[in-house]
Design a protein around this motif. Sequence first.
Motif, PDB file in Angstrom:
ATOM      1  N   ASP A  60       0.818  -1.216   0.000  1.00 22.29           N
ATOM      2  CA  ASP A  60       0.000   0.000   0.000  1.00 22.29           C
ATOM      3  C   ASP A  60       0.847   1.260   0.000  1.00 22.29           C
ATOM      4  O   ASP A  60       0.359   2.354   0.318  1.00 22.29           O
ATOM      5  CB  ASP A  60      -0.945   0.006   1.204  1.00 22.29           C
ATOM      6  N   ASP A  61       2.138   1.131  -0.330  1.00 25.67           N
ATOM      7  CA  ASP A  61       3.090   2.234  -0.411  1.00 25.67           C
ATOM      8  C   ASP A  61       3.530   2.765   0.955  1.00 25.67           C
ATOM      9  O   ASP A  61       4.258   3.754   1.023  1.00 25.67           O
ATOM     10  CB  ASP A  61       2.535   3.398  -1.254  1.00 25.67           C
ATOM     11  N   SER A  62       3.090   2.146   2.042  1.00 24.45           N
ATOM     12  CA  SER A  62       3.596   2.544   3.348  1.00 24.45           C
ATOM     13  C   SER A  62       4.996   1.937   3.542  1.00 24.45           C
ATOM     14  O   SER A  62       5.410   1.042   2.799  1.00 24.45           O
ATOM     15  CB  SER A  62       2.653   2.071   4.454  1.00 24.45           C
ATOM     16  N   THR A  63       5.721   2.435   4.545  1.00 16.04           N
ATOM     17  CA  THR A  63       7.100   2.005   4.743  1.00 16.04           C
ATOM     18  C   THR A  63       7.320   1.523   6.175  1.00 16.04           C
ATOM     19  O   THR A  63       6.575   1.867   7.089  1.00 16.04           O
ATOM     20  CB  THR A  63       8.071   3.167   4.461  1.00 16.04           C
ATOM     21  N   TYR A  64       8.374   0.740   6.361  1.00 15.02           N
ATOM     22  CA  TYR A  64       8.760   0.336   7.705  1.00 15.02           C
ATOM     23  C   TYR A  64      10.264   0.120   7.731  1.00 15.02           C
ATOM     24  O   TYR A  64      10.933   0.042   6.692  1.00 15.02           O
ATOM     25  CB  TYR A  64       8.011  -0.917   8.157  1.00 15.02           C
ATOM     26  N   SER A  65      10.796   0.039   8.922  1.00 17.59           N
ATOM     27  CA  SER A  65      12.239  -0.037   9.107  1.00 17.59           C
ATOM     28  C   SER A  65      12.804  -1.381   8.666  1.00 17.59           C
ATOM     29  O   SER A  65      12.102  -2.392   8.626  1.00 17.59           O
ATOM     30  CB  SER A  65      12.564   0.203  10.586  1.00 17.59           C
ATOM     31  N   LEU A  66      14.095  -1.395   8.363  1.00 18.12           N
ATOM     32  CA  LEU A  66      14.781  -2.651   8.085  1.00 18.12           C
ATOM     33  C   LEU A  66      14.816  -3.500   9.353  1.00 18.12           C
ATOM     34  O   LEU A  66      14.760  -2.973  10.466  1.00 18.12           O
ATOM     35  CB  LEU A  66      16.208  -2.378   7.623  1.00 18.12           C
ATOM     36  N   PRO A  67      14.901  -4.821   9.224  1.00 16.96           N
ATOM     37  CA  PRO A  67      15.027  -5.679  10.409  1.00 16.96           C
ATOM     38  C   PRO A  67      16.237  -5.265  11.242  1.00 16.96           C
ATOM     39  O   PRO A  67      17.275  -4.851  10.703  1.00 16.96           O
ATOM     40  CB  PRO A  67      15.196  -7.078   9.818  1.00 16.96           C
ATOM     41  N   ASP A  68      16.133  -5.387  12.555  1.00 13.97           N
ATOM     42  CA  ASP A  68      17.200  -4.929  13.454  1.00 13.97           C
ATOM     43  C   ASP A  68      18.572  -5.535  13.150  1.00 13.97           C
ATOM     44  O   ASP A  68      19.577  -4.815  13.147  1.00 13.97           O
ATOM     45  CB  ASP A  68      16.810  -5.212  14.914  1.00 13.97           C
ATOM     46  N   PRO A  69      18.671  -6.848  12.917  1.00 18.13           N
ATOM     47  CA  PRO A  69      20.001  -7.403  12.618  1.00 18.13           C
ATOM     48  C   PRO A  69      20.630  -6.774  11.377  1.00 18.13           C
ATOM     49  O   PRO A  69      21.843  -6.504  11.364  1.00 18.13           O
ATOM     50  CB  PRO A  69      19.719  -8.901  12.413  1.00 18.13           C
ATOM     51  N   LEU A  70      19.827  -6.559  10.340  1.00 15.94           N
ATOM     52  CA  LEU A  70      20.350  -5.943   9.121  1.00 15.94           C
ATOM     53  C   LEU A  70      20.729  -4.494   9.376  1.00 15.94           C
ATOM     54  O   LEU A  70      21.781  -4.028   8.922  1.00 15.94           O
ATOM     55  CB  LEU A  70      19.304  -6.036   8.012  1.00 15.94           C
ATOM     56  N   LEU A  71      19.900  -3.782  10.120  1.00 11.44           N
ATOM     57  CA  LEU A  71      20.193  -2.390  10.438  1.00 11.44           C
ATOM     58  C   LEU A  71      21.462  -2.287  11.287  1.00 11.44           C
ATOM     59  O   LEU A  71      22.294  -1.383  11.070  1.00 11.44           O
ATOM     60  CB  LEU A  71      19.002  -1.780  11.174  1.00 11.44           C
ATOM     61  N   ASP A  72      21.633  -3.205  12.233  1.00 12.07           N
ATOM     62  CA  ASP A  72      22.850  -3.226  13.068  1.00 12.07           C
ATOM     63  C   ASP A  72      24.091  -3.378  12.206  1.00 12.07           C
ATOM     64  O   ASP A  72      25.108  -2.694  12.429  1.00 12.07           O
ATOM     65  CB  ASP A  72      22.784  -4.381  14.076  1.00 12.07           C
ATOM     66  N   ARG A  73      24.016  -4.262  11.239  1.00 19.69           N
ATOM     67  CA  ARG A  73      25.189  -4.510  10.395  1.00 19.69           C
ATOM     68  C   ARG A  73      25.522  -3.294   9.540  1.00 19.69           C
ATOM     69  O   ARG A  73      26.691  -2.948   9.358  1.00 19.69           O
ATOM     70  CB  ARG A  73      24.926  -5.736   9.510  1.00 19.69           C
TER      71      ARG A  73
END
Length: 538
Positions: A60-73
Amino acid sequence: MTYSCVQLNDLSDEILLIILKILNNVEVLSSLFNVNKRLNRIVHDSIFTSDLTLLKYLSDDSTYSLPDPLLDRFCSEILPSIDHKIKWFTLESLSMKRILLSTNYPNLNGLGIYNIKMKAALSLFTDAITFTDLFKNQILSFVIEIIDKNCYEPNMNIIIFTNIFKNFPNLKYLNFNPSFICDQYISFNWSSPTIFSSTLLTLHVKVSSVIDCLHLLDGRFNQLHTFYVHTGSAYSRQQSLQINNKEKLPNLKCFSLSSAEQLDLYDEIIIPLLHRMSNLEILMFYFPVSKRKTFIDGNHFKDIVNHMPQLNKFLFNICSFIHLNNKINLPSNEDIQYSFKDFNYNQIISCVNYFRETQCGECHIYSYPYTLRHYYYIRNNFPGGLFKCVRQVSLYDEHPFEHEFFLRIQKSFPLMEKLTLYNKKRQNNKQYRKSKENIEHLSIVEYPYLTNLTLYNTHYDYIEEFLLDTKTCLTNGVYLSLNYKSLKKVTRNFKRNATRINSNKVNRLHISGEFKITEHLKNYFSHAIISNNYYGFI
C-alpha cells in the motif's frame, strides 16, 4: 553461500555488474560486503553506494524499518566503510537518526524521510542536537512525507516548511509531502509567509488553496525553475483579489497544478497566473472547473499557449461545468473536438454530457496517453481506450449502466483496484444465466485486481451486477461498502446461492444504516469483518 561465490567469481566484472544491477543496493551490500576482495571491490562501486534506500515498502506504499540485525550490520560495518561515497539517503523516521549519526557522510547532499509523524518532523529541527546541524550546508535536495492521520495542524506544517529553509540554506530541490495517501497541506491563513530562497530550483508541495500557491509565487523563490503544486480546497473571491498576481516569473520553465476540488475562480486567478509565465516550456493541468458560462475547450487553450512561445509540452485533465438554465445551442462533443483541430501537443479526448435532472453540463477533456492514477465520474458515453496507469475509477450517470458497459470499463482499466459507483437508475437489460442455452449471450466481467468496491448511492441492480457470479468474478480480499436494505434485497435475506460465491470473497464489509448482526449475515459473509456507522467493526 560458498558455492554461490565460486559461481560468481567465474563471471567477468561486466556480467556481474549486469546481474547485480537487477537487485536493489541494500541487497547487494548486505549479501556481498566483505565476502572476498573481488566482490568487495565491485560492491564498493558508486553504482551501489551513492544512493541508498534503507527501508522496506509495503504493497500500500507505506514504509517500515529494516530488520534490526540488518540495520545493526549497516550501522556498524557497511556504512562506515562507504560513508564518503554516499550522496543520497532514503530513510524512514524510526531508524533515521541512528543511521545518520552512525558515521560521517562528507558527500551526502540528498535526503528523503518517509512515514514520519508530525511531532517527530518538528523535532528534526528543534532538538538540541539534530542531524540538520551536521548537514546544514550539504543538503541540496530534501524529501519529507508526513503521515499523521490523527494530527492535521496547518500551523505545524508551516513551522516545518519554514524550518527546512532555515536549516538547509543551500536547498535546490524540495518535495514536501509527496505521498498520495497523506492529507497534510500547507496553509498560510491568508497572510504572507516569511520564507525566502535564492537557491531553490524545484518545489513539489501540497497547499490548502490556490491562494497559498499565489503566496509561493510572489517572488520569494526568485530562481524557481519547476513548480508542482496540489491544492486541497476552494477559496473566496475577496481573499484571492488581495494578493499580487502580476509579477512576472521569467525563470519558471515547468508548472503543474492539480486539485481535487472545483476551482470556481479559474478565469480570475489561474489565467492571470499563467500570463506571468512567458518562458514556460512544460504545463500540466489536472482539476475540475465550475461557475463558468462556457466549457473550457481548444479555443480557450489557444489564448493560454499564445502567451507561452517556448511551450513544447502541455498535459491536462480538466472537467468544466456549466449551468444549463434553459440554454439552447449547447456545444456537442464534435464541437469540442473540432476546437482542438490546430492543437499540436497531444491527442485530445473529449466527452460532453448534459444532465437535465440537475440542469448541469459537463465537458471532460484530457491529453492522451493518460498519465493519472485515477479516472473519476465516467459516464455511459465513455470513449474507451487503454489506461494501464489508472488504479481508481468512479462511475456516475443519470442513465442506467448496462452489463456491456462494465465489460468496457474492465477492458479499459485492467489494473483497477478501487471502484466507486453512483447511479440510481435501474438497469433496462438485466440478463441472467438461467439455462445452458443462453450462456453465450453474457460474458462474465473479471476484476483480478479489484480490492475496494463502493456501492452506496446505487440502485440495487448494481449490487446484483457485482455479486451475481454469472455476471461478475471478484478477486479474494474485497472491501465492500453498500447499503443494508439493498444488500438484504439482493441476497434475499442472505440466503441466495447465486450471490454467495462473490460474497465469500469479501474480507471487509461496511454497511450503511442501522441493522442487526444476524447469524444469516455473518454466515453469508463468512470471511468478512463487518462494520457500520453505528457499531464499528464486528
